[in-house]
Design an enzyme around this catalytic site. Structure first.
Site, PDB file in Angstrom:
ATOM      1  N   ASP A 104     -51.507 129.892 -50.970  1.00  0.00           N
ATOM      2  CA  ASP A 104     -52.606 130.309 -51.652  1.00  0.00           C
ATOM      3  C   ASP A 104     -52.802 129.492 -53.067  1.00  0.00           C
ATOM      4  O   ASP A 104     -51.685 129.700 -53.596  1.00  0.00           O
ATOM      5  CB  ASP A 104     -52.491 131.962 -51.546  1.00  0.00           C
ATOM      6  CG  ASP A 104     -53.490 132.478 -50.705  1.00  0.00           C
ATOM      7  OD1 ASP A 104     -54.236 131.440 -49.910  1.00  0.00           O
ATOM      8  OD2 ASP A 104     -53.221 133.911 -50.526  1.00  0.00           O
ATOM      9  N   ASP A 105     -53.911 129.200 -53.414  1.00  0.00           N
ATOM     10  CA  ASP A 105     -54.154 128.994 -54.735  1.00  0.00           C
ATOM     11  C   ASP A 105     -53.236 127.878 -55.170  1.00  0.00           C
ATOM     12  O   ASP A 105     -52.996 127.859 -56.415  1.00  0.00           O
ATOM     13  CB  ASP A 105     -53.900 130.295 -55.837  1.00  0.00           C
ATOM     14  CG  ASP A 105     -55.081 131.655 -55.231  1.00  0.00           C
ATOM     15  OD1 ASP A 105     -55.967 131.026 -54.744  1.00  0.00           O
ATOM     16  OD2 ASP A 105     -54.893 132.374 -55.623  1.00  0.00           O
ATOM     17  N   CYS A 144     -60.142 132.935 -49.516  1.00  0.00           N
ATOM     18  CA  CYS A 144     -59.161 133.312 -48.580  1.00  0.00           C
ATOM     19  C   CYS A 144     -59.838 133.392 -47.371  1.00  0.00           C
ATOM     20  O   CYS A 144     -59.538 132.389 -46.208  1.00  0.00           O
ATOM     21  CB  CYS A 144     -58.223 134.347 -49.010  1.00  0.00           C
ATOM     22  SG  CYS A 144     -57.390 134.520 -50.595  1.00  0.00           S
ATOM     23  N   LYS A 203     -49.359 135.863 -44.178  1.00  0.00           N
ATOM     24  CA  LYS A 203     -50.675 136.413 -44.568  1.00  0.00           C
ATOM     25  C   LYS A 203     -51.748 136.251 -43.449  1.00  0.00           C
ATOM     26  O   LYS A 203     -51.690 135.035 -43.138  1.00  0.00           O
ATOM     27  CB  LYS A 203     -51.009 135.929 -46.019  1.00  0.00           C
ATOM     28  CG  LYS A 203     -52.692 136.181 -46.236  1.00  0.00           C
ATOM     29  CD  LYS A 203     -52.823 135.503 -47.735  1.00  0.00           C
ATOM     30  CE  LYS A 203     -54.468 135.794 -47.984  1.00  0.00           C
ATOM     31  NZ  LYS A 203     -54.871 135.330 -49.392  1.00  0.00           N
ATOM     32  N   HIS A 205     -55.442 138.257 -43.275  1.00  0.00           N
ATOM     33  CA  HIS A 205     -56.572 138.482 -44.084  1.00  0.00           C
ATOM     34  C   HIS A 205     -57.853 138.156 -43.403  1.00  0.00           C
ATOM     35  O   HIS A 205     -58.821 137.582 -43.952  1.00  0.00           O
ATOM     36  CB  HIS A 205     -56.369 137.700 -45.701  1.00  0.00           C
ATOM     37  CG  HIS A 205     -57.399 138.197 -46.724  1.00  0.00           C
ATOM     38  ND1 HIS A 205     -57.610 137.736 -47.885  1.00  0.00           N
ATOM     39  CD2 HIS A 205     -58.326 139.555 -46.450  1.00  0.00           C
ATOM     40  CE1 HIS A 205     -58.430 138.576 -48.558  1.00  0.00           C
ATOM     41  NE2 HIS A 205     -58.713 139.659 -47.789  1.00  0.00           N
ATOM     42  N   HIS A 359     -50.113 133.456 -54.955  1.00  0.00           N
ATOM     43  CA  HIS A 359     -51.370 134.322 -55.123  1.00  0.00           C
ATOM     44  C   HIS A 359     -51.014 135.456 -56.102  1.00  0.00           C
ATOM     45  O   HIS A 359     -49.968 135.767 -56.056  1.00  0.00           O
ATOM     46  CB  HIS A 359     -52.032 135.185 -53.988  1.00  0.00           C
ATOM     47  CG  HIS A 359     -53.188 135.671 -54.080  1.00  0.00           C
ATOM     48  ND1 HIS A 359     -53.473 136.685 -54.677  1.00  0.00           N
ATOM     49  CD2 HIS A 359     -54.383 135.224 -53.017  1.00  0.00           C
ATOM     50  CE1 HIS A 359     -54.836 136.987 -54.395  1.00  0.00           C
ATOM     51  NE2 HIS A 359     -55.519 136.056 -53.670  1.00  0.00           N
ATOM     52  N   LYS A 391     -59.613 129.511 -59.154  1.00  0.00           N
ATOM     53  CA  LYS A 391     -60.298 130.493 -58.063  1.00  0.00           C
ATOM     54  C   LYS A 391     -61.586 130.393 -57.938  1.00  0.00           C
ATOM     55  O   LYS A 391     -62.174 130.775 -58.834  1.00  0.00           O
ATOM     56  CB  LYS A 391     -59.351 131.738 -57.961  1.00  0.00           C
ATOM     57  CG  LYS A 391     -59.514 132.441 -56.488  1.00  0.00           C
ATOM     58  CD  LYS A 391     -58.857 133.693 -56.589  1.00  0.00           C
ATOM     59  CE  LYS A 391     -58.730 134.458 -55.250  1.00  0.00           C
ATOM     60  NZ  LYS A 391     -57.812 133.845 -54.275  1.00  0.00           N
TER      61      LYS A 391
END
EC number: 3.1.6.1
Length: 602
Positions: A104-105, A144, A203, A205, A359, A391
Site C-alpha cells: 500500500d501507498d 485501495c 489485506k 478490503h 499504510h 494518497k
C-alpha cells in the site's frame, strides 16, 4: 536492520536475517553485499499508491529445510524472492508457481531501482536487476478498494461497480454489505479451476458479507482463494487512535452534537415542567435525558468500538484476533507465508501477499522503532524495505503511476526495462494464460497479456488508450501514439489542490472527485508524458501544433470506451457502504467482540 534476536552470522561475518540465511544455505539466494546489509532508507511524501511485484518461479521447488525462525520483512522478501530453482524456457507447458506482492501507498519515486538516490531498497533493487522493470506501469485507481478490484479482475472498477458516486471512495466498514460482486471472475478463481493451490495473505478490503454475518459472500474464499489469512478490512489511523482519523473524529463530533441537542431539550423540558411554563409529562423528559446519556457514552467509546469492529485478523472464515495485536502482526504474516510455501512446495500454486505496509498508521515493530534517522516513517520503511507516499490524487501521475517488476529466472531477460504503457489490470490475463487458463469471453477484460513485452518479442504495448477514473467519474485519459513514440495525457477534470500551489490535497484524507472542489477544463489540459512525466507544462494550441488532433482522437476513444460500459449497482455508494450491526463479524456474542484464538510467535 536489527541484529538480534532474528539474525545470524553468515560466512562473511555479516549479520543477515534468518530467513535469508536459510535460503543461502539451500543454495537459492546470493550472499548479500555489505552495503545491502547496512542499508536503511528515508521517507518521501511525493508519490502514492501500490506496488505489485510479480515473481514467477518454476513449479518444481526445493523443499524448505524445517521451519525457519521469524525475521523482519527484509528477510521476508528474501524468502519470496529467493525460491528460484532453474526454470524451464518451455513457457506453454511450464504451469509455473506464481507469487504476487502488493504494498500500500508505495510510489514509483520511492525506490532505488527507479532512480531514487536517497532511498535504500536493496530487496526491490535486486528484484529489478534480475527481472524486468516497467517504467510506465499504471494503477486503475489511486485508492485501495477500486484498484484491488481491478487488479484481481483485469477490469476497470467502474465495470464491476467497485466505485461510488457520493464520495465514498473505499469500503468504510467491515460490517458493510458492499464488496466485490459474486459474478466477477478473479484470476484466483480461474487458477483454482486449473488445479492451482491459491492463497491470499494480508489485506483484502473488498467486502465480507451481504445479508448475514456468516454468509461471507465477498470473502476471498468465495473469489477463488483456497486459503486466506489476514485483515478482511484495512489498516487505518483509527486502528491505533492516530491523529489522522478516517471515521472516529467525525463520529465523535456528530455524537457530541446530538448529545448537546438532546441535553438541551431535556433541560428545557425540565425547566418548563418545574415552572409550569410547558405542559408536558415526565416521559419525554426521561427519554430525552436517557438518549443524551447514551449519545455521550457512545462518543466516549466510539474509538474502541471501531477498533473492535474493523481491526481484526481472520483465518479463512474464522476470526483469530479481535482486535489485532499489532506488534505480533508482522511475525504472524511471515509465519503464514512460510507455512503456505512449505505445504505447497510440490505446486503449482498462486500466492498473493498483500502487505499491510506502508499504510497509515505505520504500525512498526518495537525492534525497528527509533532505528532510522527519519522518525516513524523511516522506521516503517526499514521494516518494509520499501517507501511510503501520498494518497488519492485522482488522475494525476503521482496517484496512479506505480512500480512494477516481474522476475522469472531463465525465462525473462534480467535487467530488461519496458517503457511502454502497462497496467495493474494486465496481471489478470498474464497469470491466467501462464497457468493454462482462458481469459473470460463473456465480459470486457481491460488488461492485456504482458508476456510478449516482458520477453521482448513485442515492441509495443497493446494499450493504445488507458482511462483514469476517480470514483465513477472519468478524470483523464492517455494515448500512446506508437508511430510517434509519444504518450499524451488529457485531463478533463482535476481536483483543487490545497493549499493553493500545493501538489496534493493537504488537510483532506483524499482529493475529491466531483463538486466544488474539482475543476472542469474546457479545453482539457494536455501533457506530453514522454517529455514531461511530472505533468508540469500544460500544452496549448499555441505551443503544440497537433493539439486539436490529439484532443479529437482521445475524445473519440473515450466515447468508444464509454459505449462498452453497462449499468451496475455501485458497491461503494451509501446503501452498500454503511455499518450494519447484523453484518458485523464478531467472535463473541455481539457486541462483545473480543478473542485471541491463536498465540503468535514470540
Amino acid at each position: 536492520m536489527p541484529s538480534k534476536p532474528f539474525t545470524r552470522k553468515n560466512e562473511s561475518g555479516w549479520s543477515v536475517p534468518a530467513f535469508q540465511l536459510l535460503i543461502q544455505e539451500a543454495g537459492w539466494f546470493p550472499q548479500p553485499r555489505q552495503e545491502e546489509v547496512r542499508s536503511g532508507g528515508l521517507c518521501d511524501f511525493s508519490q502514492t499508491q501500490y506496488v505489485a511485484a510479480c515473481e514467477v518461479v518454476k513449479r518444481q521447488q526445493e523443499e524448505l529445510y524445517g521451519t525457519p525462525s521469524l525475521s523482519w520483512l527484509a528477510g521476508m522478501l528474501s524468502v519470496l524472492l529467493g525460491l528460484v530453482p532453474s526454470a524451464s524456457s518451455n513457457i506453454s507447458t511450464s504451469r509455473p508457481n506464481i507469487l504476487l506482492l502488493m504494498a500500500d501507498d508505495l510510489g514509483i519515486g520511492d525506490i532505488g531501482c527507479y532512480g531514487n538516490t536517497t532511498m535504500r531498497t536493496p530487496n526491490i533493487d535486486r528484484l529489478a536487476e534480475d527481472g524486468v522493470k516497467l517504467t510506465q506501469h499504471i494503477s486503475a485507481a489511486s485508492l485501495c478498494t477500486p484498484s484491488r478490484a481491478a487488479f484481481l479482475t483485469g477490469r476497470y472498477p467502474v465495470r464491476s461497480g467497485m466505485v461510488s458516486s457520493i464520495g465514498y471512495r473505499v469500503l468504510q466498514w467491515t460490517g458493510a454489505s458492499g464488496g466485490l460482486p459474486t459474478n466477477e471472475t478473479t484470476f484466483a478463481k480461474i487458477l483454482k479451476e486449473k488445479g492451482y493451490a491459491t492463497g491470499l495473505i494480508g489485506k483484502w478490503h473488498l467486502g465480507l458479507n451481504c445479508e448475514s454475518a456468516s454468509d461471507h459472500c465477498h470473502h476471498p474464499l468465495h473469489h477463488g482463494f483456497d486459503h486466506f489469512y489476514g485483515m478482511p478490512f484495512s489498516l487505518m489511523g483509527d486502528c491505533a487512535h492516530w491523529e489522522l482519523s478516517e471515521k472516529r473524529v467525525n463520529l465523535e463530533q456528530k455524537l457530541n452534537f446530538l448529545f448537546q441537542v438532546l441535553a438541551s431539550v431535556a433541560l428545557t423540558l425540565v425547566a418548563g415542567k418545574l415552572t409550569h411554563l410547558i405542559p408536558v409529562s415526565w416521559t419525554p423528559v426521561i427519554w430525552s435525558a436517557l438518549w443524551a446519556v447514551l449519545l455521550l457514552a457512545g462518543s466516549y467509546f466510539v474509538g474502541a468500538l471501531i477498533v473492535h469492529a474493523d481491526c481484526l485478523l481472520m483465518r479463512n472464515h474464522t476470526i483469530t484476533e479481535q482486535p489485532m495485536r499489532f506488534q505480533k502482526t508482522t511475525p504472524l504474516i511471515l509465519q503464514e507465508v512460510a507455512s503456505f510455501l512449505k505445504r505447497s512446495k510440490h505446486g503449482p500454486f498462486l500466492l498473493f501477499v498483500s502487505f499491510l505496509h506502508v499504510h497509515i498508521p505505520l504500525i512498526t515493530m518495537k525492534n525497528f522503532v527509533g532505528k532510522s534517522l527519519h522518525g516513524l516513517y523511516g522506521d516503517n520503511v526499514e521494516e518494509m524495505d520499501w517507501m511510503v507516499g501520498g494518497k488519492g490524487m485522482g488522475g494525476w501521475e503521482g496517484g496512479i503511476r506505480v512500480p512494477g517488476i516481474f522476475r522469472w529466472p531463465g525465462v525473462l531477460p534480467a535487467g530488461r526495462v519496458v517503457g511502454e504503457p502497462t497496467s495493474l489490470m494486465d496481471v489478470f490475463p498474464t497469470v491466467v494464460q501462464l497457468a493454462g487458463g482462458e481469459v473470460p469471453q463473456d465480459r470486457v477484460i481491460d488488461g492485456q497479456d504482458l508476456l510478449p513485452l516482458l520477453l521482448g518479442t513485442a515492441q509495443h504495448s497493446d494499450h493504445e488508450f488507458l482511462m483514469h477514473y476517480c470514483e465513477g467519474f472519468l478524470h483523464a485519459a492517455r494515448w500512446h501514439q506508437r508511430d510517434k513514440g509519444t504518450t499524451w495525457k488529457v485531463h478533463f477534470v482535476t481536483p483543487v489542490f490545497q493549499p493553493e500551489g500545493a501538489g496534493a490535497c493537504y488537510g483532506r484524507k483524499v482529493c475529491p472527485c466531483f463538486g466544488e472542489k474539482v475543476l472542469h477544463h474546457d479545453p482539457p489540459l494536455l501533457f506530453d508524458l514522454s517529455r514531461d512525466p511530472s505533468e508540469t507544462h500544460v500544452l496549448t494550441p499555441a505551443s503544440e501544433p497537433v493539439f486539436y488532433q490529439v484532443m479529437e482522437r482521445v475524445q473519440r476513444a473515450v466515447r468508444e470506451h464509454q459505449r462498452t460500459l453497462s449499468p451496475v449497482p455501485l458497491q461503494l455508494d451509501r446503501l452498500g457502504n454503511i455499518w450494519r450491526p447484523w453484518l458485523q463479524p464478531c467472535c463473541g456474542p455481539f457486541p462483545l467482540c473480543w478473542c485471541l484464538r491463536e498465540d503468535g510467535p514470540q
